[in-house]
Design an enzyme around this catalytic site. Structure first.
Site, PDB file in Angstrom:
ATOM      1  CG  HIS A 118      -2.015  -1.048   1.150  1.00  0.00           C
ATOM      2  ND1 HIS A 118      -3.192  -0.874   0.458  1.00  0.00           N
ATOM      3  CD2 HIS A 118      -2.077  -2.291   1.690  1.00  0.00           C
ATOM      4  CE1 HIS A 118      -3.944  -1.967   0.587  1.00  0.00           C
ATOM      5  NE2 HIS A 118      -3.280  -2.845   1.322  1.00  0.00           N
ATOM      6  CG  ASP A 155      -3.352  -4.102   5.000  1.00  0.00           C
ATOM      7  OD1 ASP A 155      -2.438  -3.291   5.202  1.00  0.00           O
ATOM      8  OD2 ASP A 155      -4.409  -3.810   4.410  1.00  0.00           O
ATOM      9  CD  GLU A 156      -5.872  -5.744   1.222  1.00  0.00           C
ATOM     10  OE1 GLU A 156      -6.995  -6.225   0.967  1.00  0.00           O
ATOM     11  OE2 GLU A 156      -5.615  -4.533   1.141  1.00  0.00           O
ATOM     12  CB  CYS A 157       2.477  -7.431   1.787  1.00  0.00           C
ATOM     13  SG  CYS A 157       2.290  -6.117   3.011  1.00  0.00           S
TER      14      CYS A 157
END
Length: 463
Positions: free
Chosen positions: A212, A275-277
């Site tokens: 992100h 998160d969401e890497c």
């Protein structure tokens, strides 16, 4: 159908103990009602209402005892925070005509952490808009405001020495669809944290990493893998950007940012995302967090991260924020760390209420008000003891938000439901009762110009 007569327990969140005296009432004057809204303190007295610091009831740091008699009102608490939450109860009971039903309330929160998150990265909100949002939250005894300050679509906090983060990442054309530019100077951020602290709310800043981060990479191409410029993005996709775990430049940048944010933040927490890497290899993810997770403690803060971080070795006081509903998250339980419960299928305020909701998302399913209310944080993750649950937080991501009215529409009436989950003992909660109590807020929100969703689950008073 909501009763026509006020009852002592007509409060959100529902108090832990209510002992009514139906024959007794006390009426507040308009001046006293105004005084209650003006942050009165311990020892203050106005119009028959007295606030006292007194721990005789043993109700803890945020608990309070409210006694309403025919000749006056006494509010006692061990701390100023407890008095403040008791005042919010008084203000709810007095709404409309100023008449308070008689009796005694003894109240304290189930969880210490009762939070709401606002995403400034995908759509920016100004200082005044954040304050106005906070004023609506505190009525329901929310005591933590999590600000998501950075993401692929924007960077929203000034970092001295790194001016392009906000010049470019907070400039025109940033935010989802390029529709949400802006950023907070450090002075403006200090104004927000001070305003929150006066209302016993702790601000938690989030600098999301190692994923992100497209806005940061656009601003500083030297942080990319090959040092070459990349294109800005304003779509809502996730998982495509990453800091480079193998570059020392990465850690100089990260430490400069985290030190600045820690120094600017009076509260004890610093959220590092995690998160969401999806474009960070597992090896690089572990290497990155091994370097970064100790930094909040180095600068006097306690690290929080989304629950993906539980897959790596964590410093002892790290807090894990659980969010993905399909994840069994055994690593969260196995980590032995305190957990903030934010399951998306219950408390993500950016989910649509129903298929006709004009804004919001639905990847975690539809989330009507009853779904936000009807769950128990202590039983969400098998094997997680209740003492490991630090609290509950309701995130509001801003991919589809374009105004404060949009924020209000997705927040109310779900946020009061989540607030009751976080404050009221499980044995004291009842959906039918909550429906009646939240219905009373319809006219209040309308009078205040709040753009709430008139959920068909609630029997709202006629307009």
């Amino acid at each position: 159908m909501r009763p026509l007569t006020k009852r002592l327990g007509d409060v959100i969140p529902a108090p832990a103990l209510v002992v009514p005296e139906p024959a007794v009432t006390f009426t507040l004057s308009p001046d006293t009602t105004t005084w209650l809204a003006a942050l009165p303190g311990a020892g203050d007295e106005n119009g028959g209402v007295r606030l006292e610091l007194d721990d005789a009831a043993g109700l803890g740091a945020e608990g309070y005892r409210l006694a309403i008699a025919g000749d006056g009102v006494t509010l006692r608490a061990a701390t100023r925070a407890g008095l403040f939450w008791g005042v919010q109860t008084l203000r709810q009971l007095a709404a409309g005509d100023g008449v308070l039903p008689g009796g005694v309330i003894e109240d304290r929160p189930r969880y210490a952490y009762r939070g709401a998150m606002l995403d400034l990265a995908r759509h920016f909100f100004t200082v005044d808009e954040i304050k106005a949002h906070l004023d609506l939250l505190i009525q329901f005894k929310i005591n933590h405001l999590h600000l998501h300050l950075t993401d692929d679509q924007g960077w929203r906090l000034e970092i001295p020495g790194w001016p392009r983060l906000t010049e470019i990442g907070g400039g025109p054309g940033t935010g989802c669809d390029g529709a949400g530019p802006g950023f907070l100077t450090l002075a403006e951020y200090a104004e927000v944290t001070a305003y929150a602290a006066e209302r016993f709310v702790t601000v938690i800043p989030e600098i999301d990493m190692p994923g992100h981060v497209n806005a940061a990479l656009v601003a500083y191409p030297e942080l990319t893998v090959d040092g070459q410029p990349i294109a800005p993005r304003t779509d809502a996709e996730v998982g495509y950007s990453s800091l480079v775990a193998g570059k020392e430049e990465t850690y100089a940048f990260v430490e400069a940012v985290l030190k600045t944010v820690a120094d600017a933040t009076p509260g004890p927490y610093l959220h590092i995302g995690g998160d969401e890497c999806l474009s960070t290899s597992p090896e690089d993810y572990r290497a990155f967090l091994a370097r970064v997770l100790p930094l909040p403690a180095k600068y006097g803060k306690r690290a929080i991260g989304w629950h993906e971080i539980a897959g790596v070795e964590l410093p002892a006081d790290t807090v894990v924020q659980y969010w993905r509903p399909e994840a069994e998250a055994p690593s969260v339980v196995a980590s032995g760390r305190q957990v903030i419960m934010s399951p998306a299928d219950r408390v993500y305020l950016d989910m649509k209420y129903d298929e006709n909701t004009p804004i919001g998302l639905d990847w975690a399913g539809l989330v009507p008000v009853a779904r936000s209310y009807d769950w128990d944080p202590a039983h969400r993750l098998a094997g997680l003891p209740e003492e490991s649950v630090l609290g509950v937080a309701a995130p509001l991501w801003s991919e589809t938000l374009r105004s404060p009215a949009d924020v209000q529409y997705l927040t109310f009436p779900r946020l009061p439901a989540v607030a009751e989950v976080a404050w009221t003992p499980q044995s004291g909660r009842d959906w039918a009762s909550f429906r009646d109590r939240v219905a009373a807020f319809g006219p209040r929100w309308e009078a205040a110009g709040v753009n709430y969703f008139r959920s068909p689950e609630i029997d709202w008073p006629s307009a």
